[in-house]
Design a protein around this motif. Sequence first.
Motif, PDB file in Angstrom:
ATOM      1  N   LEU A 106       0.745  -1.186   0.000  1.00 24.40           N
ATOM      2  CA  LEU A 106      -0.091  -0.162   0.003  1.00 24.40           C
ATOM      3  C   LEU A 106       0.788   1.392   0.183  1.00 24.40           C
ATOM      4  N   ALA A 107       2.017   1.207   0.786  1.00 22.09           N
ATOM      5  CA  ALA A 107       2.857   2.237   0.789  1.00 22.09           C
ATOM      6  C   ALA A 107       3.442   2.725  -0.686  1.00 22.09           C
ATOM      7  N   ASN A 108       3.698   1.580  -1.362  1.00 23.27           N
ATOM      8  CA  ASN A 108       4.194   1.748  -2.683  1.00 23.27           C
ATOM      9  C   ASN A 108       3.033   2.354  -3.692  1.00 23.27           C
ATOM     10  N   ALA A 109       1.765   1.796  -3.374  1.00 20.32           N
ATOM     11  CA  ALA A 109       0.946   2.351  -4.188  1.00 20.32           C
ATOM     12  C   ALA A 109       0.644   3.844  -3.990  1.00 20.32           C
ATOM     13  N   VAL A 110       0.733   4.170  -2.857  1.00 17.45           N
ATOM     14  CA  VAL A 110       0.511   5.456  -2.541  1.00 17.45           C
ATOM     15  C   VAL A 110       1.443   6.293  -2.760  1.00 17.45           C
ATOM     16  N   LEU A 111       2.790   6.008  -2.577  1.00 19.85           N
ATOM     17  CA  LEU A 111       3.962   6.850  -2.950  1.00 19.85           C
ATOM     18  C   LEU A 111       4.546   6.827  -4.344  1.00 19.85           C
ATOM     19  N   ILE A 112       4.200   5.842  -5.041  1.00 21.76           N
ATOM     20  CA  ILE A 112       4.975   5.860  -6.488  1.00 21.76           C
ATOM     21  C   ILE A 112       4.461   7.100  -7.405  1.00 21.76           C
ATOM     22  N   GLY A 113       3.222   7.614  -7.117  1.00 21.99           N
ATOM     23  CA  GLY A 113       3.014   8.812  -7.966  1.00 21.99           C
ATOM     24  C   GLY A 113       3.580  10.318  -7.434  1.00 21.99           C
ATOM     25  N   VAL A 114       3.910  10.300  -6.157  1.00 21.08           N
ATOM     26  CA  VAL A 114       4.425  11.195  -5.717  1.00 21.08           C
ATOM     27  C   VAL A 114       6.020  11.403  -5.595  1.00 21.08           C
ATOM     28  N   VAL A 115       6.607  10.229  -5.278  1.00 14.88           N
ATOM     29  CA  VAL A 115       8.056  10.203  -5.113  1.00 14.88           C
ATOM     30  C   VAL A 115       8.880   9.328  -6.154  1.00 14.88           C
ATOM     31  N   GLY A 116       7.980   8.582  -6.994  1.00 11.38           N
ATOM     32  CA  GLY A 116       8.484   8.076  -8.181  1.00 11.38           C
ATOM     33  C   GLY A 116       8.880   6.544  -7.866  1.00 11.38           C
ATOM     34  N   PHE A 117       9.009   5.722  -8.788  1.00 13.69           N
ATOM     35  CA  PHE A 117       9.265   4.223  -8.621  1.00 13.69           C
ATOM     36  C   PHE A 117      10.723   3.977  -7.999  1.00 13.69           C
ATOM     37  N   ILE A 119      12.125   5.478  -5.431  1.00 11.85           N
ATOM     38  CA  ILE A 119      11.902   5.495  -3.898  1.00 11.85           C
ATOM     39  C   ILE A 119      10.877   4.686  -3.427  1.00 11.85           C
ATOM     40  N   SER A 120       9.814   4.684  -4.147  1.00 15.71           N
ATOM     41  CA  SER A 120       8.745   3.852  -3.393  1.00 15.71           C
ATOM     42  C   SER A 120       9.218   2.112  -3.829  1.00 15.71           C
ATOM     43  N   GLY A 121       9.665   1.889  -4.783  1.00 13.76           N
ATOM     44  CA  GLY A 121      10.161   0.551  -4.957  1.00 13.76           C
ATOM     45  C   GLY A 121      11.288   0.298  -3.760  1.00 13.76           C
ATOM     46  N   ALA A 122      12.100   1.193  -3.397  1.00 13.83           N
ATOM     47  CA  ALA A 122      12.956   0.732  -2.358  1.00 13.83           C
ATOM     48  C   ALA A 122      12.238   0.620  -1.133  1.00 13.83           C
ATOM     49  N   ILE A 123      11.139   1.506  -0.886  1.00 13.18           N
ATOM     50  CA  ILE A 123      10.293   1.148   0.737  1.00 13.18           C
ATOM     51  C   ILE A 123       9.709  -0.214   0.389  1.00 13.18           C
ATOM     52  N   LEU A 124       9.080  -0.403  -0.851  1.00 14.94           N
ATOM     53  CA  LEU A 124       8.343  -1.704  -0.947  1.00 14.94           C
ATOM     54  C   LEU A 124       9.619  -2.898  -0.839  1.00 14.94           C
ATOM     55  N   PHE A 125      10.551  -3.022  -1.628  1.00 12.99           N
ATOM     56  CA  PHE A 125      11.673  -4.060  -1.228  1.00 12.99           C
ATOM     57  C   PHE A 125      12.017  -4.194  -0.062  1.00 12.99           C
ATOM     58  N   TRP A 126      12.291  -3.008   0.664  1.00 12.09           N
ATOM     59  CA  TRP A 126      12.890  -2.845   2.151  1.00 12.09           C
ATOM     60  C   TRP A 126      11.620  -3.466   2.998  1.00 12.09           C
ATOM     61  N   GLY A 127      10.643  -3.099   2.965  1.00 11.92           N
ATOM     62  CA  GLY A 127       9.484  -3.493   3.821  1.00 11.92           C
ATOM     63  C   GLY A 127       9.048  -4.821   3.616  1.00 11.92           C
ATOM     64  N   ALA A 128       9.260  -5.435   2.536  1.00 13.89           N
ATOM     65  CA  ALA A 128       8.897  -6.686   2.300  1.00 13.89           C
ATOM     66  C   ALA A 128      10.174  -7.663   2.747  1.00 13.89           C
ATOM     67  N   ALA A 129      11.270  -7.374   2.646  1.00 15.78           N
ATOM     68  CA  ALA A 129      12.579  -7.923   3.617  1.00 15.78           C
ATOM     69  C   ALA A 129      12.022  -8.104   4.956  1.00 15.78           C
ATOM     70  N   TYR A 130      11.793  -6.691   5.506  1.00 19.99           N
ATOM     71  CA  TYR A 130      11.528  -6.640   6.879  1.00 19.99           C
ATOM     72  C   TYR A 130      10.400  -7.479   7.221  1.00 19.99           C
ATOM     73  N   ALA A 131       9.156  -7.497   6.593  1.00 23.88           N
ATOM     74  CA  ALA A 131       8.322  -8.193   7.182  1.00 23.88           C
ATOM     75  C   ALA A 131       8.510  -9.756   6.880  1.00 23.88           C
ATOM     76  N   LEU A 132       9.436 -10.324   6.295  1.00 27.76           N
ATOM     77  CA  LEU A 132       9.634 -11.434   6.245  1.00 27.76           C
ATOM     78  C   LEU A 132      10.946 -11.959   7.039  1.00 27.76           C
TER      79      LEU A 132
END
Length: 172
Positions: A106-117, A119-132
């Motif tokens: 959800l953070a990726n979906a909300v941020l991708i239009g604002v900060v670009g892929f 940065i939002s992709g880095a948050i997505l990849f880091w968040g997935a690694a943290y969650a797992l």
Amino acid sequence: MTTVTKPERRSWLRDHSELGICALLVVLGVLVLTDALRIPTDFAQRGPVGPKAVPILVGSLLLLVAALLARDVLRGGKGEAEAGEDVDLSAPADWRTVLLLCGAFLANAVLIGVVGFPISGAILFWGAAYALGSRNLVRDPLLAAGLSIFTFVVFNNLLGVPLPGGPLMEVF
């Protein structure tokens, strides 16, 4: 006195239940092919391969796999029973991990239009690694940033699929 029980009679469909997967693959293949054939031909084409090529290939491969699997099943082939894993089916679901992964998406979906892929992709990849379960606070963000920038460059520059660049767009 002994009782004689009749052997359990199995139906033909139960013995060939893998044919259900074949039917599903045929339906998916036909759906993909019909959608691919309805793609308008006036799309701007980049390079020798048009927009219909990959969907037609995927739909055809789905039909081919369905036919090969049906042939194998009808010749007596059976799928192997699951050998099992070390999973306790009575254990409750790990909702914390599921919610953390949903939050990263959800953070990726909300941020991708604002900060670009990137940065939002880095948050997505880091968040997935943290969650797992990864907790390396130096390596994980660096790998996430590198993977996100690599993905952005491959899609945006090499494949011609424009992704929102955000503030890093001028750099790449």
